[in-house]
Design a protein around this motif. Structure first.
Motif, PDB file in Angstrom:
ATOM      1  N   GLU A 200     -47.419  -7.610   1.387  1.00  0.00           N
ATOM      2  CA  GLU A 200     -46.038  -8.043   1.629  1.00  0.00           C
ATOM      3  C   GLU A 200     -45.161  -6.879   2.086  1.00  0.00           C
ATOM      4  OE1 GLU A 200     -44.991 -11.572  -1.417  1.00  0.00           O
ATOM      5  OE2 GLU A 200     -45.699  -9.734  -2.375  1.00  0.00           O
ATOM      6  N   ALA A 201     -45.301  -5.747   1.398  1.00  0.00           N
ATOM      7  CA  ALA A 201     -44.503  -4.585   1.759  1.00  0.00           C
ATOM      8  C   ALA A 201     -44.908  -4.046   3.125  1.00  0.00           C
ATOM      9  CB  ALA A 201     -44.647  -3.501   0.697  1.00  0.00           C
TER      10      ALA A 201
ATOM     11  N   LEU B 161     -42.498  -3.563   6.330  1.00  0.00           N
ATOM     12  CA  LEU B 161     -42.359  -2.244   6.947  1.00  0.00           C
ATOM     13  C   LEU B 161     -42.656  -2.313   8.441  1.00  0.00           C
ATOM     14  CD1 LEU B 161     -43.276   1.202   5.586  1.00  0.00           C
ATOM     15  CD2 LEU B 161     -44.276   0.526   7.770  1.00  0.00           C
ATOM     16  N   ARG B 162     -43.713  -3.012   8.807  1.00  0.00           N
ATOM     17  CA  ARG B 162     -44.071  -3.121  10.227  1.00  0.00           C
ATOM     18  C   ARG B 162     -43.031  -3.911  11.009  1.00  0.00           C
ATOM     19  NH1 ARG B 162     -50.660  -4.140   9.792  1.00  0.00           N
ATOM     20  NH2 ARG B 162     -51.196  -1.956   9.295  1.00  0.00           N
ATOM     21  N   LEU B 163     -42.489  -4.945  10.373  1.00  0.00           N
ATOM     22  CA  LEU B 163     -41.455  -5.733  11.032  1.00  0.00           C
ATOM     23  C   LEU B 163     -40.216  -4.883  11.288  1.00  0.00           C
ATOM     24  CD1 LEU B 163     -40.400  -8.472  12.054  1.00  0.00           C
ATOM     25  CD2 LEU B 163     -39.770  -9.005   9.686  1.00  0.00           C
ATOM     26  N   LEU B 164     -39.812  -4.108  10.304  1.00  0.00           N
ATOM     27  CA  LEU B 164     -38.671  -3.220  10.485  1.00  0.00           C
ATOM     28  C   LEU B 164     -38.933  -2.188  11.565  1.00  0.00           C
ATOM     29  CD1 LEU B 164     -37.733  -2.643   6.749  1.00  0.00           C
ATOM     30  CD2 LEU B 164     -36.170  -3.560   8.482  1.00  0.00           C
ATOM     31  N   ASP B 165     -40.128  -1.591  11.525  1.00  0.00           N
ATOM     32  CA  ASP B 165     -40.429  -0.563  12.521  1.00  0.00           C
ATOM     33  C   ASP B 165     -40.465  -1.155  13.925  1.00  0.00           C
ATOM     34  OD1 ASP B 165     -41.150   2.134  13.288  1.00  0.00           O
ATOM     35  OD2 ASP B 165     -43.122   1.320  13.727  1.00  0.00           O
ATOM     36  N   ASP B 166     -41.041  -2.334  14.070  1.00  0.00           N
ATOM     37  CA  ASP B 166     -41.033  -2.990  15.384  1.00  0.00           C
ATOM     38  C   ASP B 166     -39.600  -3.232  15.857  1.00  0.00           C
ATOM     39  OD1 ASP B 166     -43.785  -3.036  15.451  1.00  0.00           O
ATOM     40  OD2 ASP B 166     -43.970  -5.145  14.852  1.00  0.00           O
ATOM     41  N   THR B 167     -38.716  -3.594  14.926  1.00  0.00           N
ATOM     42  CA  THR B 167     -37.313  -3.841  15.276  1.00  0.00           C
ATOM     43  C   THR B 167     -36.646  -2.575  15.781  1.00  0.00           C
ATOM     44  OG1 THR B 167     -37.143  -5.617  13.629  1.00  0.00           O
ATOM     45  CG2 THR B 167     -35.087  -4.605  14.386  1.00  0.00           C
TER      46      THR B 167
ATOM     47  N   HIS C 181     -42.452   7.033   5.822  1.00  0.00           N
ATOM     48  CA  HIS C 181     -42.409   6.755   7.258  1.00  0.00           C
ATOM     49  C   HIS C 181     -40.980   6.895   7.775  1.00  0.00           C
ATOM     50  CE1 HIS C 181     -46.064   4.597   5.987  1.00  0.00           C
ATOM     51  NE2 HIS C 181     -46.481   4.745   7.216  1.00  0.00           N
ATOM     52  N   MET C 182     -40.840   7.544   8.916  1.00  0.00           N
ATOM     53  CA  MET C 182     -39.538   7.665   9.566  1.00  0.00           C
ATOM     54  C   MET C 182     -39.668   7.279  11.039  1.00  0.00           C
ATOM     55  SD  MET C 182     -37.036  11.009  10.087  1.00  0.00           S
ATOM     56  CE  MET C 182     -36.785  11.247   8.332  1.00  0.00           C
ATOM     57  N   ARG C 183     -38.891   6.293  11.449  1.00  0.00           N
ATOM     58  CA  ARG C 183     -38.770   5.937  12.873  1.00  0.00           C
ATOM     59  C   ARG C 183     -37.553   6.648  13.428  1.00  0.00           C
ATOM     60  NH1 ARG C 183     -41.326   4.555  17.308  1.00  0.00           N
ATOM     61  NH2 ARG C 183     -42.657   3.220  15.990  1.00  0.00           N
ATOM     62  N   GLU C 184     -37.731   7.319  14.549  1.00  0.00           N
ATOM     63  CA  GLU C 184     -36.604   7.974  15.210  1.00  0.00           C
ATOM     64  C   GLU C 184     -36.553   7.573  16.682  1.00  0.00           C
ATOM     65  OE1 GLU C 184     -35.342  11.933  14.546  1.00  0.00           O
ATOM     66  OE2 GLU C 184     -36.715  12.245  12.843  1.00  0.00           O
TER      67      GLU C 184
ATOM     68  N   ALA D 262     -36.517 -11.025   1.834  1.00  0.00           N
ATOM     69  CA  ALA D 262     -36.142  -9.869   2.650  1.00  0.00           C
ATOM     70  C   ALA D 262     -36.782  -9.953   4.032  1.00  0.00           C
ATOM     71  CB  ALA D 262     -36.553  -8.579   1.947  1.00  0.00           C
ATOM     72  N   THR D 263     -38.048 -10.350   4.099  1.00  0.00           N
ATOM     73  CA  THR D 263     -38.744 -10.467   5.376  1.00  0.00           C
ATOM     74  C   THR D 263     -38.114 -11.527   6.260  1.00  0.00           C
ATOM     75  OG1 THR D 263     -40.818  -9.740   4.359  1.00  0.00           O
ATOM     76  CG2 THR D 263     -40.987 -10.915   6.467  1.00  0.00           C
TER      77      THR D 263
END
Length: 284
Positions: A22-23, A27-33, A151-154, A273-274
């Motif tokens: 679930e987490a 996380l992947r959904l947020l990073d894709d966004t 993890h950090m997306r920049e 949240a998802t």
């Protein structure tokens, strides 16, 4: 038959987190966004190495400005390993068993980007985006809010002052609109990152004109927008093609595990949240 016990969605031990299905999905959904925002703005997607040369970070004053966060990596010295073996009591190898530390674990994703472009000329308007595994030594660790490894997306802008400032305005608007669609109340606060000489004129300029703004949920910063002026352009010899001048840089950064913590606290469950992220992503 014994009942099936589902693993927890997220576990943190000693600052190192393990994410269940679930987490990981969230996380992947947020990073894709966040990566999608960069790509739609014209950012090239890059992948940087998980380790960086300590000598290159030293050129950026990293060990003067962030000694409290620095983490180094080094191989075992095979000639000394038997003389200085692993200690089961301490759970460590002694320093005498290690080679000199020439590698570093980065504390932010953008350092590798500046090193990658060192000695090059780039067109004004350059944008890149990276997902980094980052590491910071902290005085204490707490669930997904503060971790040793994360993890950090920049999304990083390189070019003229105008380009880097426009980049931050664009992503400030993006973050604000996304948070509103998520029903996630964030407050924007000025902060500082001492990229510059602590005793120099640049530090005074930094105090007069903040170089970093954080977006906080309750007491937790989950995103930031950062302007570095031409510091990395000068130190890494990155220039703008049209002018030949040292490039300015700026970045928008997202700590993904911190977003997981904020969203699950706000919406009450991983599923809720998802779904909130899916709906907000479609709306913004």
């Amino acid at each position: 038959m014994s009942p099936t016990i589902s693993p927890p969605a997220a576990v943190q031990h000693g600052g190192l987190s393990a994410l269940g299905p679930e987490a990981t999905e969230l996380l992947r959904l947020l990073d894709d966004t966040f990566a999608g925002w960069g790509v739609r703005a014209g950012a090239a997607q890059l992948t940087m190495p998980p380790l960086l040369p300590a000598a290159e970070l030293a050129k950026l004053d990293y060990y003067d400005n962030f000694p409290h966060q620095a983490i180094l990596a080094t191989p075992l010295d095979l000639a000394k390993r038997e003389e200085h073996p692993y200690s089961t009591t301490a759970g460590t190898f002694p320093q005498e068993a290690l080679e000199p530390a020439a590698l570093a674990l980065p504390s932010a994703a953008c350092y590798g980007v500046y090193m990658h472009h060192a000695g090059t000329a780039l067109p004004d308007g350059t944008l890149v985006t990276v997902l980094g595994r980052c590491f910071r030594k902290e005085t204490e660790y707490h669930d997904l809010r503060r971790l040793l490894g994360f993890h950090m997306r920049e999304v990083i802008a390189i070019g003229s002052r105008e380009h880097t400032e426009q980049h931050l305005r664009h992503f400030t608007d993006r973050i604000t609109a996304f948070a509103a669609a998520l029903d996630l109340p964030l407050r924007k606060e000025a902060a500082t990152d001492p990229f510059y000489d602590r005793g120099g004129a640049r530090l005074l300029l930094q105090k007069l004109s903040p170089v970093k703004y954080e977006f906080l949920y309750e007491d937790l910063a989950i995103a930031s927008v950062n302007v570095h002026r031409n510091f990395f352009g000068e130190r890494c010899d990155i220039t703008v093609t049209d002018t030949g001048e040292s490039a300015f840089t700026s970045c928008a950064a997202f700590g993904l595990e911190r977003w997981l913590s904020a969203l699950t606290r706000r919406h009450g469950s991983w599923a809720a949240a998802t779904e909130a992220v899916r709906q907000a992503g479609a709306a913004v």
